[in-house]
Design a protein around this motif. Structure first.
Motif, PDB file in Angstrom:
ATOM      1  N   LEU A 144       0.872  -1.258  -0.123  1.00 11.95           N
ATOM      2  CA  LEU A 144       0.086   0.079  -0.037  1.00 11.95           C
ATOM      3  C   LEU A 144       0.937   1.148   0.068  1.00 11.95           C
ATOM      4  O   LEU A 144       0.642   2.252  -0.534  1.00 11.95           O
ATOM      5  N   ARG A 145       1.845   1.251   0.998  1.00 13.54           N
ATOM      6  CA  ARG A 145       2.706   2.414   0.856  1.00 13.54           C
ATOM      7  C   ARG A 145       3.488   2.460  -0.394  1.00 13.54           C
ATOM      8  O   ARG A 145       3.574   3.759  -1.047  1.00 13.54           O
ATOM      9  N   ALA A 146       3.926   1.590  -0.897  1.00 10.22           N
ATOM     10  CA  ALA A 146       4.742   1.730  -2.488  1.00 10.22           C
ATOM     11  C   ALA A 146       3.692   2.321  -3.668  1.00 10.22           C
ATOM     12  O   ALA A 146       3.932   2.865  -4.223  1.00 10.22           O
ATOM     13  N   GLY A 147       2.259   1.809  -3.533  1.00 12.50           N
ATOM     14  CA  GLY A 147       1.206   2.171  -4.182  1.00 12.50           C
ATOM     15  C   GLY A 147       0.988   3.890  -4.039  1.00 12.50           C
ATOM     16  O   GLY A 147       1.028   4.660  -5.224  1.00 12.50           O
ATOM     17  N   LEU A 148       0.971   4.286  -2.806  1.00 17.51           N
ATOM     18  CA  LEU A 148       0.726   5.523  -2.384  1.00 17.51           C
ATOM     19  C   LEU A 148       2.208   6.268  -2.941  1.00 17.51           C
ATOM     20  O   LEU A 148       1.801   7.627  -3.320  1.00 17.51           O
ATOM     21  N   VAL A 149       3.440   5.805  -2.772  1.00 11.62           N
ATOM     22  CA  VAL A 149       4.466   6.723  -3.341  1.00 11.62           C
ATOM     23  C   VAL A 149       4.282   6.870  -4.877  1.00 11.62           C
ATOM     24  O   VAL A 149       4.394   8.068  -5.195  1.00 11.62           O
ATOM     25  N   LEU A 150       3.732   5.853  -5.508  1.00  3.22           N
ATOM     26  CA  LEU A 150       3.747   6.165  -6.977  1.00  3.22           C
ATOM     27  C   LEU A 150       2.580   6.877  -7.443  1.00  3.22           C
ATOM     28  O   LEU A 150       2.707   7.981  -8.343  1.00  3.22           O
ATOM     29  N   LEU A 151       1.441   7.098  -6.567  1.00  6.54           N
ATOM     30  CA  LEU A 151       0.428   7.879  -6.840  1.00  6.54           C
ATOM     31  C   LEU A 151       0.999   9.449  -6.540  1.00  6.54           C
ATOM     32  O   LEU A 151       0.590  10.457  -7.162  1.00  6.54           O
ATOM     33  N   VAL A 152       1.620   9.586  -5.573  1.00 10.34           N
ATOM     34  CA  VAL A 152       2.114  11.106  -5.056  1.00 10.34           C
ATOM     35  C   VAL A 152       3.071  11.496  -6.199  1.00 10.34           C
ATOM     36  O   VAL A 152       2.864  12.513  -6.850  1.00 10.34           O
ATOM     37  N   ILE A 153       4.048  10.594  -6.713  1.00  9.18           N
ATOM     38  CA  ILE A 153       4.580  10.953  -7.760  1.00  9.18           C
ATOM     39  C   ILE A 153       3.903  11.224  -9.181  1.00  9.18           C
ATOM     40  O   ILE A 153       4.149  12.461  -9.802  1.00  9.18           O
ATOM     41  N   GLY A 154       2.900  10.452  -9.313  1.00 12.38           N
ATOM     42  CA  GLY A 154       2.008  10.825 -10.573  1.00 12.38           C
ATOM     43  C   GLY A 154       1.335  12.164 -10.404  1.00 12.38           C
ATOM     44  O   GLY A 154       1.299  12.893 -11.375  1.00 12.38           O
ATOM     45  N   PHE A 155       0.905  12.520  -9.200  1.00 13.97           N
ATOM     46  CA  PHE A 155       0.121  13.795  -9.067  1.00 13.97           C
ATOM     47  C   PHE A 155       1.165  14.950  -9.032  1.00 13.97           C
ATOM     48  O   PHE A 155       0.567  16.036  -9.641  1.00 13.97           O
ATOM     49  N   ILE A 156       2.172  14.774  -8.324  1.00  9.49           N
ATOM     50  CA  ILE A 156       3.511  15.793  -8.762  1.00  9.49           C
ATOM     51  C   ILE A 156       3.463  16.016  -9.998  1.00  9.49           C
ATOM     52  O   ILE A 156       3.679  17.203 -10.535  1.00  9.49           O
ATOM     53  N   LEU A 157       3.565  15.075 -10.853  1.00  6.14           N
ATOM     54  CA  LEU A 157       4.035  15.261 -12.294  1.00  6.14           C
ATOM     55  C   LEU A 157       2.680  15.901 -13.097  1.00  6.14           C
ATOM     56  O   LEU A 157       3.233  16.467 -14.002  1.00  6.14           O
TER      57      LEU A 157
END
Length: 405
Positions: free
Chosen positions: A181-194
């Motif tokens: 879940l943490r790994a998925g949230l990290v990717l989501l954060v990166i996606g929304f920052i991009l």
């Protein structure tokens, strides 16, 4: 119209977002009515893929032709994008949880605000004069056009606000979760920052037009690849927790299934009447069947179990300095091969009155095995020198060459 060599494959992120939707579809069908989070994630993935399907230059041209209005695809695409923004915010609100009344009130507020944005997009487009069809550079080409200027600014601000809030709130959760879940949230954060980087590039290009400069290439050639990369991170971010746990569970089940092979092979002399499963049966089901087969075999061996054999083997293993868990597994394995030897001889064990029931191997009475670690016992049957020595004492055994069920 720009050169085709700069064409961005919109279909790739659209397909990946669709794949994420399809992967989560079984969960959504199961919990659609009862879990708003499931509905929100499903809607978000569906809208995200729709943004790229509708945003393809070919699709834009088809919408314009079908409507008979030049650039009619602009409010269509920006409406879908705005709904995607609203879905992001609603998802965040439901994930954060809290007072149900506050969640409903906030969700309602988001719905009203973004519905107003959608209405504003159509009103501003209706008043704008945009006679020249632009498939890839509409934002900068019409940046100074009355009403279209407001149209462009409206969708960019709505998108920027949603991505900023989503990325900040998601970032705050990273310390509260772990694992997939943490790994998925990290990717989501990166996606929304991009996504914020996408909005920044677009706004720079539009504002430069207002100032009389020409930075159209930022909007035309830099922003679309950024949007594609954003979609990849967002899609994988949603897929990873579910897919990662599934793959990890499969690997754990497979390792246990393989590790239990020697135990099943040892008990193959017993006919437990196990039904053979298809090769395509889920690994979890095959593991359950293998464990059940071993348990049934141990039950069949109960009349031949001698607690004293296990106690002696346990004392020997402990004397050799084996760790308690490993010593117990070694003793259990020795007890099993001794019981199989008795079974072949037809020599049922008749315990003395003070020795207790022969089933103590399974029940955990003195000298018995409480909740045996079947994997550890299976490994001892295959690797332990003590077990090999006891097996040689009883003579060669006829074992099947392989275990397939």
């Amino acid at each position: 119209m720009t050169s085709d060599k700069y064409y961005i494959p919109y279909f790739i992120p659209a397909a990946i977002l669709t794949l994420a939707f399809v992967i989560r579809l079984p969960v959504m069908m199961r919990f659609w009515r009862n879990d708003p989070n499931v509905r929100n994630v499903g809607g978000l993935l569906l809208l995200g893929s729709a943004v790229f399907y509708f945003g393809r230059p070919e699709t834009i041209a088809a919408i314009n032709r079908g409507s008979g209005i030049s650039n009619f695809a602009a409010p269509v695409v920006y409406t879908v994008l705005t709904l995607f923004c609203a879905a992001c915010l609603v998802m965040i609100i439901h994930w954060r949880g809290g007072d149900p009344r506050r969640v409903r009130r906030t969700t309602w507020t988001i719905g009203v605000i973004y519905s107003a944005v959608v209405a504003g997009l159509w009103v501003t487009f209706a008043f704008a004069d945009v006679p020249v069809e632009r498939l890839r550079d509409l934002d900068t080409y019409y940046a100074n056009t009355p009403w279209m200027r407001e149209h462009i600014l409206l969708y960019l601000l709505a998108h920027t606000t949603a991505c900023a809030i989503t990325s900040v709130v998601t970032w705050t959760w990273l310390r509260q979760v772990s694992g997939w879940l943490r790994a998925g949230l990290v990717l989501l954060v990166i996606g929304f920052i991009l996504n914020l980087a996408y909005d920044t590039v677009k706004l720079i290009a539009v504002v430069s037009r207002w100032a009389g400069d020409d930075l159209d290439w930022l909007s035309t050639y830099v922003a679309p690849p950024l949007a594609s990369i954003c979609a990849l991170f967002v899609a994988v971010g949603f897929i990873l927790p579910h897919a990662g746990e599934a793959v990890q569970g499969f690997c754990v089940d497979y390792r246990q299934y393989r590790s239990l092979g020697p135990f099943v092979k040892e008990l193959a002399v017993l006919d437990t009447g196990t039904i053979r499963l298809s090769r395509r049966a889920p690994m979890s089901r095959r593991l359950v069947q293998r464990r059940t087969r071993i348990s049934d075999g141990l039950l069949r061996l109960q009349p031949y179990m001698d607690p004293e054999v296990r106690l002696a083997a346990l004392d020997e293993a402990t004397g050799r300095g084996e760790a308690p868990a490993r010593a117990a597994a070694t003793a259990d394995a020795v007890a099993v091969i001794a019981a199989i030897h008795r079974l072949r001889l037809g020599d049922e064990f008749a315990p003395e009155p003070e020795a207790g029931d022969a089933a103590t191997l399974l029940t955990g009475a003195p000298g018995g095995m409480r909740s045996p670690d079947l994997v550890a016992v299976s490994r001892a049957l295959r690797r332990s020198p003590a077990v090999l020595a006891h097996r040689a004492r009883y003579g060669p055994a006829d074992h099947p060459e392989s275990v397939t069920s």
